[in-house]
Design a protein around this motif. Structure first.
Motif, mmCIF file in Angstrom:
data_model
loop_
_atom_site.group_PDB
_atom_site.id
_atom_site.type_symbol
_atom_site.label_atom_id
_atom_site.label_comp_id
_atom_site.label_asym_id
_atom_site.label_seq_id
_atom_site.Cartn_x
_atom_site.Cartn_y
_atom_site.Cartn_z
ATOM 1 N N ASN A 80 -16.036 -0.753 40.109
ATOM 2 C CA ASN A 80 -17.220 -0.773 40.969
ATOM 3 C C ASN A 80 -17.479 0.622 41.519
ATOM 4 O OD1 ASN A 80 -14.708 -1.626 42.470
ATOM 5 N ND2 ASN A 80 -16.048 -1.220 44.222
ATOM 6 N N ALA A 81 -18.781 0.981 41.621
ATOM 7 C CA ALA A 81 -19.144 2.392 41.793
ATOM 8 C C ALA A 81 -19.782 2.733 43.124
ATOM 9 C CB ALA A 81 -20.083 2.816 40.666
ATOM 10 N N GLY A 82 -19.826 1.839 44.068
ATOM 11 C CA GLY A 82 -20.450 2.183 45.339
ATOM 12 C C GLY A 82 -21.129 0.983 45.971
ATOM 13 N N ILE A 233 -11.729 -10.129 38.650
ATOM 14 C CA ILE A 233 -12.882 -10.961 38.974
ATOM 15 C C ILE A 233 -12.994 -11.018 40.494
ATOM 16 C CG2 ILE A 233 -13.924 -13.250 38.823
ATOM 17 C CD1 ILE A 233 -12.395 -13.647 36.208
ATOM 18 N N THR A 234 -14.108 -10.512 41.030
ATOM 19 C CA THR A 234 -14.339 -10.517 42.465
ATOM 20 C C THR A 234 -15.735 -11.077 42.713
ATOM 21 O OG1 THR A 234 -15.282 -8.287 42.476
ATOM 22 C CG2 THR A 234 -12.900 -8.466 42.742
ATOM 23 N N ARG A 235 -16.240 -10.897 43.916
ATOM 24 C CA ARG A 235 -17.633 -11.253 44.177
ATOM 25 C C ARG A 235 -18.537 -10.334 43.366
ATOM 26 N NH1 ARG A 235 -18.104 -9.975 50.507
ATOM 27 N NH2 ARG A 235 -16.094 -11.073 50.430
ATOM 28 N N ASP A 236 -19.814 -10.666 43.274
ATOM 29 C CA ASP A 236 -20.746 -9.909 42.450
ATOM 30 C C ASP A 236 -20.778 -8.429 42.838
ATOM 31 O OD1 ASP A 236 -21.380 -12.209 41.128
ATOM 32 O OD2 ASP A 236 -23.269 -12.552 42.180
ATOM 33 N N LEU A 237 -20.888 -7.577 41.807
ATOM 34 C CA LEU A 237 -20.864 -6.133 41.990
ATOM 35 C C LEU A 237 -22.253 -5.527 41.835
ATOM 36 C CD1 LEU A 237 -17.749 -5.312 39.757
ATOM 37 C CD2 LEU A 237 -17.782 -5.732 42.227
ATOM 38 N N GLY A 238 -22.405 -4.325 42.363
ATOM 39 C CA GLY A 238 -23.594 -3.513 42.149
ATOM 40 C C GLY A 238 -23.337 -2.534 41.021
ATOM 41 N N PRO A 239 -23.521 -1.228 41.253
ATOM 42 C CA PRO A 239 -23.276 -0.231 40.198
ATOM 43 C C PRO A 239 -21.810 -0.255 39.736
ATOM 44 C CG PRO A 239 -24.509 0.730 42.018
ATOM 45 C CD PRO A 239 -24.043 -0.613 42.489
ATOM 46 N N ILE A 240 -21.623 0.067 38.456
ATOM 47 C CA ILE A 240 -20.285 0.075 37.845
ATOM 48 C C ILE A 240 -20.104 1.379 37.089
ATOM 49 C CG2 ILE A 240 -18.769 -1.028 36.153
ATOM 50 C CD1 ILE A 240 -20.298 -3.660 36.713
ATOM 51 N N LEU A 241 -18.996 2.051 37.326
ATOM 52 C CA LEU A 241 -18.619 3.219 36.548
ATOM 53 C C LEU A 241 -17.747 2.775 35.394
ATOM 54 C CD1 LEU A 241 -17.832 5.581 39.523
ATOM 55 C CD2 LEU A 241 -19.282 6.267 37.594
ATOM 56 N N GLY A 242 -17.983 3.350 34.210
ATOM 57 C CA GLY A 242 -17.182 2.909 33.071
ATOM 58 C C GLY A 242 -17.117 3.927 31.950
ATOM 59 N N VAL A 243 -16.144 3.714 31.079
ATOM 60 C CA VAL A 243 -16.024 4.458 29.829
ATOM 61 C C VAL A 243 -16.070 3.446 28.700
ATOM 62 C CG1 VAL A 243 -14.555 5.943 28.405
ATOM 63 C CG2 VAL A 243 -14.649 6.298 30.877
ATOM 64 N N ALA A 244 -17.018 3.619 27.801
ATOM 65 C CA ALA A 244 -17.161 2.702 26.658
ATOM 66 C C ALA A 244 -17.123 3.518 25.374
ATOM 67 C CB ALA A 244 -18.473 1.933 26.754
ATOM 68 N N VAL A 245 -16.456 2.977 24.361
ATOM 69 C CA VAL A 245 -16.297 3.681 23.090
ATOM 70 C C VAL A 245 -16.778 2.791 21.942
ATOM 71 C CG1 VAL A 245 -14.376 5.040 23.951
ATOM 72 C CG2 VAL A 245 -13.927 2.872 22.797
ATOM 73 N N PRO A 246 -17.109 3.389 20.796
ATOM 74 C CA PRO A 246 -17.514 2.581 19.630
ATOM 75 C C PRO A 246 -16.368 1.706 19.146
ATOM 76 C CG PRO A 246 -18.159 4.885 19.374
ATOM 77 C CD PRO A 246 -17.277 4.834 20.569
#
Length: 246
Positions: A80-82, A233-246
């Motif tokens: 979660n990002a903020g 798994i928590t309550r609903d989130l807003g912005p999310i920071l992530g790293v995604a790869v092919p």
């Protein structure tokens, strides 16, 4: 598969680590107090996620992971990002892929976000930074290529100094998460036990040796890491920071 991330589960008394998709346990506090994920921005691409291509908010790490999988991408790190409003829109600045989605918020107010100084975590051509919120407009003028930014508060550390409002023996203890920087590396931390702000800031400063660090949130704090076999798994989130790869 190429080396994806360097993930560290760091504790006060030791370290349990995972490099790429392989994990090796070492002497560690039981139970651990913190889990740390290091993202080297020279080799990994960090992204901000809020809504899918239909405009619906993701709200969870699980749904983001599934959405990416349907597009042949794997979420190898997510957090979660903020802070966000009831409609899941960011309380402060949000920049995705170089586009400002929500403006900088310098207004006064109540709650953790408005506990000044608050701050912005950003990634530009120069690497990751944590800056005080009022410094962001000047930085934006002189530093090109800001492609990702999220605003939150309070700042945990500014130039190595703990936020002046933090109380060492505060009984306000929660599961908390935040981000610090060291060179080209963004260092994400989530506590595994309830901690107060002061303890959290000291961990960034004294254990991780960060000079600047930003609080992202508490209570809703969540981490996704297949290498650590974890997807919170928590309550609903807003912005999310992530790293995604092919």
């Amino acid at each position: 598969m190429r080396k994806l991330l360097l993930l560290l589960a760091l504790c006060a008394a030791g370290v349990a680590s995972a490099a790429g998709m392989a994990a090796t346990a070492a002497a560690a506090e039981d139970p651990p107090r913190y889990t740390v994920v290091r993202v080297d921005l020279r080799t990994e691409r960090l992204e901000l996620f809020l809504r899918d291509d239909t405009g619906l908010e993701f709200k969870s790490l699980e749904r983001l992971d599934a959405w990416l999988a349907a597009r042949n991408r794997q979420l190898v790190f997510g957090m979660n990002a903020g802070m966000y409003h009831a409609d899941f829109s960011p309380v402060g600045l949000l920049v995705q892929d170089g586009r400002e989605v929500a403006p900088l918020n310098l207004a006064p107010g109540a709650g953790n976000f408005f506990l000044k100084p608050n701050g912005v975590f950003l990634v530009s051509d120069a690497g990751p930074r944590v800056v005080e919120s009022s410094e962001y407009p000047a930085l934006l003028k002189k530093e090109k290529g800001v492609r990702l930014a999220t605003q939150s508060g309070p700042l945990l550390l500014r130039h190595g100094k703990v936020h002046p409002s933090f109380i060492p023996d505060s009984d306000s203890r929660k599961i908390r998460n935040g981000v610090g920087v060291s060179g080209h590396t963004a260092i994400f931390v989530i506590s595994e036990q309830p901690v107060n702000f002061y303890e959290f800031a000291l961990y960034f400063r004294d254990v991780l040796h960060c000079r600047d660090a930003l609080y992202l949130d508490g209570t809703v704090s969540a981490l996704h890491s297949p290498a650590l076999r974890r997807s919170d798994i928590t309550r609903d989130l807003g912005p999310i920071l992530g790293v995604a790869v092919p």
